[in-house]
Scaffold this active site. Structure first.
Site, PDB file in Angstrom:
ATOM      1  N   LYS A   1      42.157  34.996  42.010  1.00 16.17           N
ATOM      2  CA  LYS A   1      40.953  34.190  42.206  1.00 16.17           C
ATOM      3  C   LYS A   1      40.160  34.651  43.422  1.00 16.17           C
ATOM      4  O   LYS A   1      38.935  34.526  43.455  1.00 16.17           O
ATOM      5  CB  LYS A   1      41.331  32.712  42.334  1.00 16.17           C
TER       6      LYS A   1
ATOM      7  N   LYS B   1      44.573  34.020  28.511  1.00 15.02           N
ATOM      8  CA  LYS B   1      44.761  32.584  28.347  1.00 15.02           C
ATOM      9  C   LYS B   1      43.421  31.885  28.135  1.00 15.02           C
ATOM     10  O   LYS B   1      42.419  32.243  28.758  1.00 15.02           O
ATOM     11  CB  LYS B   1      45.454  32.022  29.588  1.00 15.02           C
TER      12      LYS B   1
ATOM     13  N   LYS C   1      38.930  27.188  31.081  1.00 13.84           N
ATOM     14  CA  LYS C   1      37.647  26.531  31.328  1.00 13.84           C
ATOM     15  C   LYS C   1      36.717  27.429  32.133  1.00 13.84           C
ATOM     16  O   LYS C   1      35.497  27.255  32.107  1.00 13.84           O
ATOM     17  CB  LYS C   1      37.870  25.211  32.082  1.00 13.84           C
TER      18      LYS C   1
END
Length: 335
Positions: free
Chosen positions: A113, A198, A201
């Site tokens: 991230k 995966k 969102k």
């Protein structure tokens, strides 16, 4: 004998999708009668990435409504909002002060991230796992439902608890070491546009996921356009066909069939025959969730009462743990 305690939560960032439901919430629902459950909306975690402050509160209520709509039963479970229980933030700070920074820098999700956030990476993103540890340890959880990608965070939680107990416990285990609760089937629901990634969102393409509130038309469109391969017949067991495994897994879970039943039914199907079948099954599975969600959102006073009661029950346990931790650390008692 008291039931084992379970703690888990979902961030209020955007609409929930099939991956959230099948990989987490559905599993909570199926096993909830076996445990004493605490399910929170982890809004403090939601601000570790850029967020819209005008939507945070509304999204928080939406996630709580989804918990109820998906089948979380208040007879077995407590639903609350993370930020409504201040002990989460306070214990997180206390645990920060005993957690080596290199433990956090080694976390895989932080590395991934941080690349996306670039020079604007914030301290909260690095510190996210300590807050997650505080969430779990506050409730002395026996088990934590986690996907494979969260196992490292749970191991860190155990390491932090061990370190605290060793340094400050004086022979007592003040913080309980939680165990993972992992469901094999459907633990990782993959993207509709790439069967190796995966469902998320954060994916910029809405085509990559089926949201729980998608209309039948949207579901049909997404499945019709989802990535497949040129091979006829679906199988779970060919590693070179990730989309086949992912879509067949979705069908198996949503239809309630066993792995053997789904594999036998779809072994000779072409994609043109399978996609309408998956579409119909998905629409049928989501319809009762969507209807119950709308009913709950239309009765906001009920939802508020659930969260108010949930906060009171959560605070009773969290504040007790926090007091024990502060006493072990040597803090004075408020006068």
């Amino acid at each position: 004998m008291a039931s084992p305690r379970v703690l888990s939560g979902v961030q209020p960032t955007g609409n929930l999708h099939l991956g959230n439901y099948l990989g987490a919430i559905r599993n909570w629902v199926e096993g909830q009668s076996q445990y004493e459950n605490y399910f929170c909306v982890v809004d403090l975690h939601a601000i570790t990435a850029p967020h819209d402050p005008t939507a945070l509160a509304e999204n928080t209520y939406k996630i709580a409504a989804f918990y109820l709509a998906c089948g979380i039963d208040l007879q077995y479970s407590t639903i609350f909002v993370q930020s409504h229980v201040s002990a989460h933030s306070e214990l997180s700070w206390l645990l920060n002060c005993i957690t080596p920074i290199n433990w956090l820098e080694d976390m895989i999700q932080f590395k991934e991230k941080a690349v996306k956030q670039g020079e604007n990476v914030n301290t909260g993103l690095l510190d996210y796992p300590v807050l997650m540890a505080a969430d779990i340890l506050l409730y002395q959880a026996d088990k934590v439902p986690v996907g494979e990608d969260q196992k490292q965070h749970l191991e860190l939680t155990r390491d932090i608890a061990n370190r605290f107990n060793h340094q400050f416990g004086k022979g007592q285990k003040i913080l309980k070491l939680p165990d993972p609760l992992i469901r094999a089937e459907g633990a990782r629901v993959m993207s509709l546009t790439d069967g190796t990634r995966k469902m998320s969102k954060s994916d910029p393409s809405d085509q990559s996921r089926i949201n729980l509130l998608d209309t039948p038309e949207e579901i049909q469109y997404k499945i019709k356009r989802c990535k497949t391969d040129p091979i006829r017949g679906l199988t779970f067991d060919d590693s070179s066909r990730p989309e086949s495994r992912n879509l067949l897994t979705l069908y198996m879970i949503l239809s309630g069939k066993t792995k053997e039943e789904a594999a036998a039914e779809c072994a000779d199907m072409g994609w043109g025959q399978f996609k309408p079948l998956l579409t119909e099954t998905t629409i049928s599975a989501l319809k009762p969730i969507q209807e119950k969600y709308q009913a709950i959102m239309n009765e906001k006073s009920y939802l508020e009462s659930v969260l108010r009661e949930g906060r009171h029950k959560a605070e009773a346990i969290a504040n007790q743990t926090l007091a024990q931790v502060k006493a072990a650390l040597g803090f004075s008692v408020p006068l």
